[in-house]
Design a protein around this motif. Structure first.
Motif, PDB file in Angstrom:
ATOM      1  N   THR A  15       0.758  -1.240  -0.010  1.00 53.56           N
ATOM      2  CA  THR A  15      -0.058  -0.034  -0.108  1.00 53.56           C
ATOM      3  C   THR A  15       0.923   1.283   0.112  1.00 53.56           C
ATOM      4  O   THR A  15       0.338   2.375  -0.368  1.00 53.56           O
ATOM      5  N   ALA A  16       2.099   1.157   0.418  1.00 56.39           N
ATOM      6  CA  ALA A  16       2.889   2.280   0.601  1.00 56.39           C
ATOM      7  C   ALA A  16       3.618   2.864  -1.112  1.00 56.39           C
ATOM      8  O   ALA A  16       3.295   1.801  -1.926  1.00 56.39           O
ATOM      9  N   ASP A  17       3.977   3.834  -1.348  1.00 56.18           N
ATOM     10  CA  ASP A  17       4.514   4.176  -2.437  1.00 56.18           C
ATOM     11  C   ASP A  17       5.826   3.464  -3.026  1.00 56.18           C
ATOM     12  O   ASP A  17       5.851   3.147  -3.889  1.00 56.18           O
ATOM     13  N   ASP A  18       6.535   3.032  -1.958  1.00 54.86           N
ATOM     14  CA  ASP A  18       7.650   2.505  -2.232  1.00 54.86           C
ATOM     15  C   ASP A  18       7.560   0.986  -1.911  1.00 54.86           C
ATOM     16  O   ASP A  18       6.830   0.638  -0.818  1.00 54.86           O
ATOM     17  N   PRO A  19       7.959   0.081  -2.620  1.00 52.90           N
ATOM     18  CA  PRO A  19       7.870  -1.615  -2.653  1.00 52.90           C
ATOM     19  C   PRO A  19       8.546  -2.039  -1.010  1.00 52.90           C
ATOM     20  O   PRO A  19       9.531  -1.192  -0.619  1.00 52.90           O
ATOM     21  N   TYR A  20       8.311  -2.806  -0.414  1.00 53.88           N
ATOM     22  CA  TYR A  20       8.839  -3.412   0.579  1.00 53.88           C
ATOM     23  C   TYR A  20       9.801  -4.325   0.211  1.00 53.88           C
ATOM     24  O   TYR A  20       9.771  -5.278  -0.486  1.00 53.88           O
ATOM     25  N   GLU A  21      10.866  -4.482   1.024  1.00 53.38           N
ATOM     26  CA  GLU A  21      12.025  -5.227   1.003  1.00 53.38           C
ATOM     27  C   GLU A  21      12.078  -6.332   2.265  1.00 53.38           C
ATOM     28  O   GLU A  21      12.073  -5.698   3.157  1.00 53.38           O
ATOM     29  N   LEU A  22      12.330  -7.578   1.867  1.00 53.73           N
ATOM     30  CA  LEU A  22      12.317  -8.249   2.916  1.00 53.73           C
ATOM     31  C   LEU A  22      13.471  -9.220   2.768  1.00 53.73           C
ATOM     32  O   LEU A  22      14.034  -9.449   1.604  1.00 53.73           O
ATOM     33  N   ARG A  23      13.882 -10.039   3.799  1.00 59.49           N
ATOM     34  CA  ARG A  23      14.604 -10.957   3.820  1.00 59.49           C
ATOM     35  C   ARG A  23      14.145 -12.440   4.786  1.00 59.49           C
ATOM     36  O   ARG A  23      13.550 -11.904   5.787  1.00 59.49           O
ATOM     37  N   VAL A  24      14.538 -13.444   4.386  1.00 58.94           N
ATOM     38  CA  VAL A  24      14.093 -14.544   5.273  1.00 58.94           C
ATOM     39  C   VAL A  24      15.318 -15.541   5.197  1.00 58.94           C
ATOM     40  O   VAL A  24      15.706 -15.843   4.436  1.00 58.94           O
ATOM     41  N   ASP A  25      15.671 -15.914   6.712  1.00 58.37           N
ATOM     42  CA  ASP A  25      16.312 -16.876   6.963  1.00 58.37           C
ATOM     43  C   ASP A  25      15.864 -18.289   7.161  1.00 58.37           C
ATOM     44  O   ASP A  25      14.854 -18.444   7.737  1.00 58.37           O
ATOM     45  N   THR A  26      16.403 -19.418   6.613  1.00 58.79           N
ATOM     46  CA  THR A  26      15.854 -20.787   6.571  1.00 58.79           C
ATOM     47  C   THR A  26      16.906 -21.491   7.214  1.00 58.79           C
ATOM     48  O   THR A  26      18.248 -21.145   7.444  1.00 58.79           O
ATOM     49  N   THR A  27      16.396 -22.962   7.662  1.00 55.88           N
ATOM     50  CA  THR A  27      17.319 -23.697   8.201  1.00 55.88           C
ATOM     51  C   THR A  27      17.187 -25.188   7.577  1.00 55.88           C
ATOM     52  O   THR A  27      15.650 -25.282   7.005  1.00 55.88           O
TER      53      THR A  27
END
Length: 240
Positions: free
Chosen positions: A47-59
């Motif tokens: 919904t924001a003007d700028d896209p969201y950046e994300l990171r996911v750590d896995t095992t």
């Protein structure tokens, strides 16, 4: 690969449901699996003007699967959100598509007979009817006496009642084949010899199977132990 059950456990079922809507809407702009450290990074529009950046750590989990353990996102929730789940679902979909490989191309089926008939009626001279496979078969229809003439005369002589006029005839059918001259002929073909006639007459497998199924349906409706005619079967015997 990331098991969807692990994603649900990680973000919760309601958030998982909203994540599927994000994927369907095509809002996952970029999702990357980093094999060196087992992380997922992605950019997801919101919904924001700028896209969201994300990171996911896995095992590592069982087999080739991994399980998410930590996540961060620039959305107001900061992580463990629908954007994280959408990125994981996107990575999973890509892995499934890669494992499936390209679909083999199947040749288009030949056009059915009605297409050629319609093209011919429309004046398309280039349309050629399909070449029939093997000897063509057909059904000969005939109104036949419900009681054969010889038996009827004996019944009258013995004073026995005969069927009412409305039921004095029956509609019989028998198999016939198309001769080289274009005529429909009986020859030695009967319902009794039909199972053994495919190779001798050069009948196509599909046609032969259809006629055998018709005969089997007729036999299924007959009383056990009651012999029928080998030349004819009567459509009156079918209840529907």
């Amino acid at each position: 690969m990331i098991d969807a059950v692990d994603v649900i456990r990680f973000v919760g079922p309601q958030t998982f449901g909203r994540a599927r809507d994000v994927v369907r809407a095509g809002l996952v702009d970029d999702a990357t699996w980093h094999d060196d450290d087992g992380t997922v990074t992605a950019v997801v529009s919101g919904t924001a003007d700028d896209p969201y950046e994300l990171r996911v750590d896995t095992t590592p989990a069982r087999g080739d699967f991994v399980r998410p353990v930590r996540s961060t996102c620039t959305c107001p929730l900061g992580g463990d959100c629908k954007h994280v789940a959408a990125a994981l679902l996107t990575i999973n979909a890509r892995a499934l598509a890669a494992n499936a490989g390209p679909r083999p191309e199947t040749p288009a089926p030949p056009p059915s007979d009605w297409r050629h008939d319609l093209a011919r009626l429309a004046g398309d001279d280039d349309a050629q009817p399909p070449t029939p496979q093997g000897t063509r078969m057909g059904l000969q229809f005939e109104l036949r006496d419900a009681v054969p003439a010889k038996l009827a005369s004996r019944a009258r002589a013995a004073g026995r009642a005969l069927p009412a006029p409305s039921r004095s005839v029956r509609l019989g059918v028998r198999p016939v084949t198309r001769s080289d001259a274009g005529n429909w002929v009986r020859g030695q073909l009967t319902w009794g010899t039909l199972p053994y006639s495919q190779n001798r007459l050069g009948v196509g497998a599909e046609q032969h199977a259809w006629f055998l199924q018709l005969a089997a349906l007729h036999r299924a409706g007959q009383l056990a132990g009651l012999p029928g005619e080998s030349d004819w079967l009567h459509l009156d015997d079918f209840r529907s």
